[in-house]
Design a protein around this motif. Sequence first.
Motif, PDB file in Angstrom:
ATOM      1  N   ARG A  65     -25.812 -36.499 -71.449  1.00 30.22           N
ATOM      2  CA  ARG A  65     -25.331 -35.675 -72.553  1.00 30.22           C
ATOM      3  C   ARG A  65     -25.018 -34.293 -72.000  1.00 30.22           C
ATOM      4  NH1 ARG A  65     -30.000 -38.141 -75.065  1.00 30.22           N
ATOM      5  NH2 ARG A  65     -29.314 -40.076 -75.991  1.00 30.22           N
ATOM      6  N   SER A  66     -25.627 -33.237 -72.514  1.00 33.74           N
ATOM      7  CA  SER A  66     -25.330 -31.896 -72.011  1.00 33.74           C
ATOM      8  C   SER A  66     -26.369 -31.412 -71.018  1.00 33.74           C
ATOM      9  CB  SER A  66     -25.237 -30.926 -73.194  1.00 33.74           C
ATOM     10  OG  SER A  66     -26.466 -30.907 -73.893  1.00 33.74           O
ATOM     11  N   SER A  67     -27.334 -32.245 -70.667  1.00 32.99           N
ATOM     12  CA  SER A  67     -28.364 -31.908 -69.689  1.00 32.99           C
ATOM     13  C   SER A  67     -28.200 -32.802 -68.472  1.00 32.99           C
ATOM     14  CB  SER A  67     -29.744 -32.106 -70.317  1.00 32.99           C
ATOM     15  OG  SER A  67     -29.875 -31.302 -71.471  1.00 32.99           O
ATOM     16  N   ALA A  68     -29.148 -32.697 -67.520  1.00 32.54           N
ATOM     17  CA  ALA A  68     -29.043 -33.533 -66.319  1.00 32.54           C
ATOM     18  C   ALA A  68     -30.428 -33.864 -65.778  1.00 32.54           C
ATOM     19  CB  ALA A  68     -28.223 -32.819 -65.254  1.00 32.54           C
ATOM     20  N   PHE A  69     -30.503 -35.016 -65.156  1.00 30.91           N
ATOM     21  CA  PHE A  69     -31.702 -35.440 -64.438  1.00 30.91           C
ATOM     22  C   PHE A  69     -31.359 -35.391 -62.958  1.00 30.91           C
ATOM     23  CE2 PHE A  69     -32.226 -37.335 -68.588  1.00 30.91           C
ATOM     24  CZ  PHE A  69     -33.579 -37.119 -68.846  1.00 30.91           C
ATOM     25  N   GLY A  70     -32.286 -34.863 -62.156  1.00 30.96           N
ATOM     26  CA  GLY A  70     -32.015 -34.752 -60.739  1.00 30.96           C
ATOM     27  C   GLY A  70     -33.226 -35.035 -59.889  1.00 30.96           C
ATOM     28  N   PHE A  86     -32.175 -28.467 -68.200  1.00 34.88           N
ATOM     29  CA  PHE A  86     -31.873 -28.294 -69.617  1.00 34.88           C
ATOM     30  C   PHE A  86     -30.460 -27.753 -69.790  1.00 34.88           C
ATOM     31  CE2 PHE A  86     -32.357 -26.254 -73.806  1.00 34.88           C
ATOM     32  CZ  PHE A  86     -32.870 -27.321 -74.503  1.00 34.88           C
ATOM     33  N   ASP A  87     -29.872 -28.037 -70.923  1.00 34.17           N
ATOM     34  CA  ASP A  87     -28.529 -27.614 -71.299  1.00 34.17           C
ATOM     35  C   ASP A  87     -28.340 -26.116 -71.093  1.00 34.17           C
ATOM     36  OD1 ASP A  87     -26.008 -27.492 -72.408  1.00 34.17           O
ATOM     37  OD2 ASP A  87     -26.738 -27.452 -74.466  1.00 34.17           O
ATOM     38  N   SER A  88     -27.422 -25.748 -70.201  1.00 35.97           N
ATOM     39  CA  SER A  88     -27.122 -24.347 -69.910  1.00 35.97           C
ATOM     40  C   SER A  88     -25.643 -24.234 -69.572  1.00 35.97           C
ATOM     41  CB  SER A  88     -27.957 -23.850 -68.721  1.00 35.97           C
ATOM     42  OG  SER A  88     -29.319 -24.090 -68.933  1.00 35.97           O
ATOM     43  N   ASP A  89     -25.033 -23.151 -70.010  1.00 34.03           N
ATOM     44  CA  ASP A  89     -23.609 -22.937 -69.753  1.00 34.03           C
ATOM     45  C   ASP A  89     -23.371 -21.540 -69.205  1.00 34.03           C
ATOM     46  OD1 ASP A  89     -22.910 -25.441 -70.936  1.00 34.03           O
ATOM     47  OD2 ASP A  89     -22.957 -24.520 -72.917  1.00 34.03           O
ATOM     48  N   ASN A  90     -22.433 -21.431 -68.260  1.00 33.52           N
ATOM     49  CA  ASN A  90     -21.949 -20.137 -67.789  1.00 33.52           C
ATOM     50  C   ASN A  90     -20.428 -20.245 -67.768  1.00 33.52           C
ATOM     51  OD1 ASN A  90     -21.137 -17.852 -66.401  1.00 33.52           O
ATOM     52  ND2 ASN A  90     -22.971 -17.820 -65.119  1.00 33.52           N
ATOM     53  N   TYR A  91     -19.796 -19.578 -68.731  1.00 32.40           N
ATOM     54  CA  TYR A  91     -18.353 -19.699 -68.912  1.00 32.40           C
ATOM     55  C   TYR A  91     -17.553 -18.964 -67.841  1.00 32.40           C
ATOM     56  CZ  TYR A  91     -19.307 -22.042 -73.265  1.00 32.40           C
ATOM     57  OH  TYR A  91     -19.735 -22.956 -74.197  1.00 32.40           O
ATOM     58  N   ASN A  92     -18.239 -18.350 -66.869  1.00 31.66           N
ATOM     59  CA  ASN A  92     -17.543 -17.728 -65.747  1.00 31.66           C
ATOM     60  C   ASN A  92     -17.191 -18.750 -64.670  1.00 31.66           C
ATOM     61  OD1 ASN A  92     -17.721 -15.038 -66.765  1.00 31.66           O
ATOM     62  ND2 ASN A  92     -19.885 -15.073 -66.233  1.00 31.66           N
ATOM     63  N   TYR A  93     -17.719 -19.978 -64.789  1.00 32.44           N
ATOM     64  CA  TYR A  93     -17.497 -21.019 -63.792  1.00 32.44           C
ATOM     65  C   TYR A  93     -16.760 -22.205 -64.400  1.00 32.44           C
ATOM     66  CZ  TYR A  93     -21.499 -18.474 -61.834  1.00 32.44           C
ATOM     67  OH  TYR A  93     -22.359 -17.503 -61.392  1.00 32.44           O
ATOM     68  N   LEU A 141     -23.666 -28.836 -61.138  1.00 29.70           N
ATOM     69  CA  LEU A 141     -24.555 -29.186 -60.032  1.00 29.70           C
ATOM     70  C   LEU A 141     -23.965 -30.266 -59.138  1.00 29.70           C
ATOM     71  CD1 LEU A 141     -28.057 -29.289 -61.731  1.00 29.70           C
ATOM     72  CD2 LEU A 141     -27.365 -27.784 -59.875  1.00 29.70           C
ATOM     73  N   ASN A 142     -24.117 -30.085 -57.834  1.00 30.10           N
ATOM     74  CA  ASN A 142     -23.640 -31.064 -56.854  1.00 30.10           C
ATOM     75  C   ASN A 142     -24.762 -31.424 -55.894  1.00 30.10           C
ATOM     76  OD1 ASN A 142     -20.961 -31.198 -57.730  1.00 30.10           O
ATOM     77  ND2 ASN A 142     -20.358 -29.454 -56.457  1.00 30.10           N
ATOM     78  N   ILE A 143     -24.663 -32.578 -55.312  1.00 27.35           N
ATOM     79  CA  ILE A 143     -25.593 -32.966 -54.257  1.00 27.35           C
ATOM     80  C   ILE A 143     -25.420 -31.990 -53.100  1.00 27.35           C
ATOM     81  CG2 ILE A 143     -26.098 -34.766 -52.559  1.00 27.35           C
ATOM     82  CD1 ILE A 143     -25.271 -36.805 -54.728  1.00 27.35           C
ATOM     83  N   GLY A 144     -26.542 -31.523 -52.564  1.00 25.40           N
ATOM     84  CA  GLY A 144     -26.521 -30.564 -51.468  1.00 25.40           C
ATOM     85  C   GLY A 144     -26.680 -29.120 -51.912  1.00 25.40           C
ATOM     86  N   ASP A 145     -26.614 -28.854 -53.217  1.00 24.09           N
ATOM     87  CA  ASP A 145     -26.824 -27.499 -53.717  1.00 24.09           C
ATOM     88  C   ASP A 145     -28.271 -27.081 -53.508  1.00 24.09           C
ATOM     89  OD1 ASP A 145     -24.223 -27.355 -54.616  1.00 24.09           O
ATOM     90  OD2 ASP A 145     -24.720 -27.620 -56.742  1.00 24.09           O
ATOM     91  N   SER A 146     -28.475 -25.865 -53.043  1.00 23.65           N
ATOM     92  CA  SER A 146     -29.813 -25.284 -52.979  1.00 23.65           C
ATOM     93  C   SER A 146     -30.056 -24.570 -54.295  1.00 23.65           C
ATOM     94  CB  SER A 146     -29.918 -24.278 -51.835  1.00 23.65           C
ATOM     95  OG  SER A 146     -29.778 -24.926 -50.604  1.00 23.65           O
ATOM     96  N   ILE A 147     -31.233 -24.782 -54.887  1.00 24.64           N
ATOM     97  CA  ILE A 147     -31.542 -24.154 -56.173  1.00 24.64           C
ATOM     98  C   ILE A 147     -32.843 -23.363 -56.053  1.00 24.64           C
ATOM     99  CG2 ILE A 147     -30.272 -25.818 -57.570  1.00 24.64           C
ATOM    100  CD1 ILE A 147     -32.946 -27.166 -58.201  1.00 24.64           C
ATOM    101  N   ILE A 148     -32.876 -22.237 -56.770  1.00 25.14           N
ATOM    102  CA  ILE A 148     -34.068 -21.394 -56.803  1.00 25.14           C
ATOM    103  C   ILE A 148     -34.267 -20.889 -58.225  1.00 25.14           C
ATOM    104  CG2 ILE A 148     -35.112 -19.219 -56.034  1.00 25.14           C
ATOM    105  CD1 ILE A 148     -33.677 -19.545 -53.399  1.00 25.14           C
ATOM    106  N   LYS A 149     -35.494 -20.999 -58.669  1.00 29.17           N
ATOM    107  CA  LYS A 149     -35.923 -20.389 -59.937  1.00 29.17           C
ATOM    108  C   LYS A 149     -37.136 -19.547 -59.577  1.00 29.17           C
ATOM    109  CE  LYS A 149     -37.729 -21.475 -64.522  1.00 29.17           C
ATOM    110  NZ  LYS A 149     -39.129 -21.067 -64.389  1.00 29.17           N
ATOM    111  N   HIS A 150     -37.010 -18.241 -59.759  1.00 29.50           N
ATOM    112  CA  HIS A 150     -38.084 -17.321 -59.402  1.00 29.50           C
ATOM    113  C   HIS A 150     -39.208 -17.368 -60.430  1.00 29.50           C
ATOM    114  CE1 HIS A 150     -35.865 -15.696 -56.058  1.00 29.50           C
ATOM    115  NE2 HIS A 150     -34.808 -15.522 -56.836  1.00 29.50           N
ATOM    116  N   ASN A 151     -40.383 -16.918 -60.007  1.00 23.74           N
ATOM    117  CA  ASN A 151     -41.567 -16.887 -60.849  1.00 23.74           C
ATOM    118  C   ASN A 151     -41.306 -16.096 -62.144  1.00 23.74           C
ATOM    119  OD1 ASN A 151     -44.220 -17.470 -61.483  1.00 23.74           O
ATOM    120  ND2 ASN A 151     -45.014 -15.673 -60.443  1.00 23.74           N
ATOM    121  N   GLN A 152     -41.686 -16.671 -63.265  1.00 27.94           N
ATOM    122  CA  GLN A 152     -41.564 -16.055 -64.593  1.00 27.94           C
ATOM    123  C   GLN A 152     -40.115 -15.700 -64.961  1.00 27.94           C
ATOM    124  OE1 GLN A 152     -44.312 -16.017 -66.543  1.00 27.94           O
ATOM    125  NE2 GLN A 152     -45.329 -16.952 -64.790  1.00 27.94           N
TER     126      GLN A 152
END
Length: 123
Positions: free
Chosen positions: A57-62, A73-80, A89-100
């Motif tokens: 749907r509008s989310s993804a499992f990875g 979870f469903d997130s949009d950035n209309y600049n992309y 999201l693509n295979i090989g992408d590095s992802i980071i979510k910082h603390n808090q």
Amino acid sequence: MFKDGNKVGKFYGLLLMGFIIMVIIGIVLHNSKMSNHIDIRNLNSLNGVVVKVKADRSSAFGELQDGRRVFFFDSDNYNYKPYSLCKFLNIGDSIIKHNQSDTLYIYRDEKEYYFVLGKSIGE
């Protein structure tokens, strides 16, 4: 006259029961899938490389390189383009979510992209 009405009533009753059963099956399957994945909104921090991603749907499992299974979870950035995280999201992408933080940073081809989890941002 009553016999035809009784058949119509049974038909609608069976149709309603079928719908209810399908909804229950859908909920059970979704909950089962969610129990195998970590919702990244619930993580304090995250750092990894995407090795598998599937839009749902509008989310993804990875899945990350270290074997962790995550739910985006469903997130949009209309600049992309595409603007939806699940399609971006693509295979090989590095992802980071910082603390808090509720921002997910994606690194691809020496460029940085970001999405605010659960929100739409941009134009």
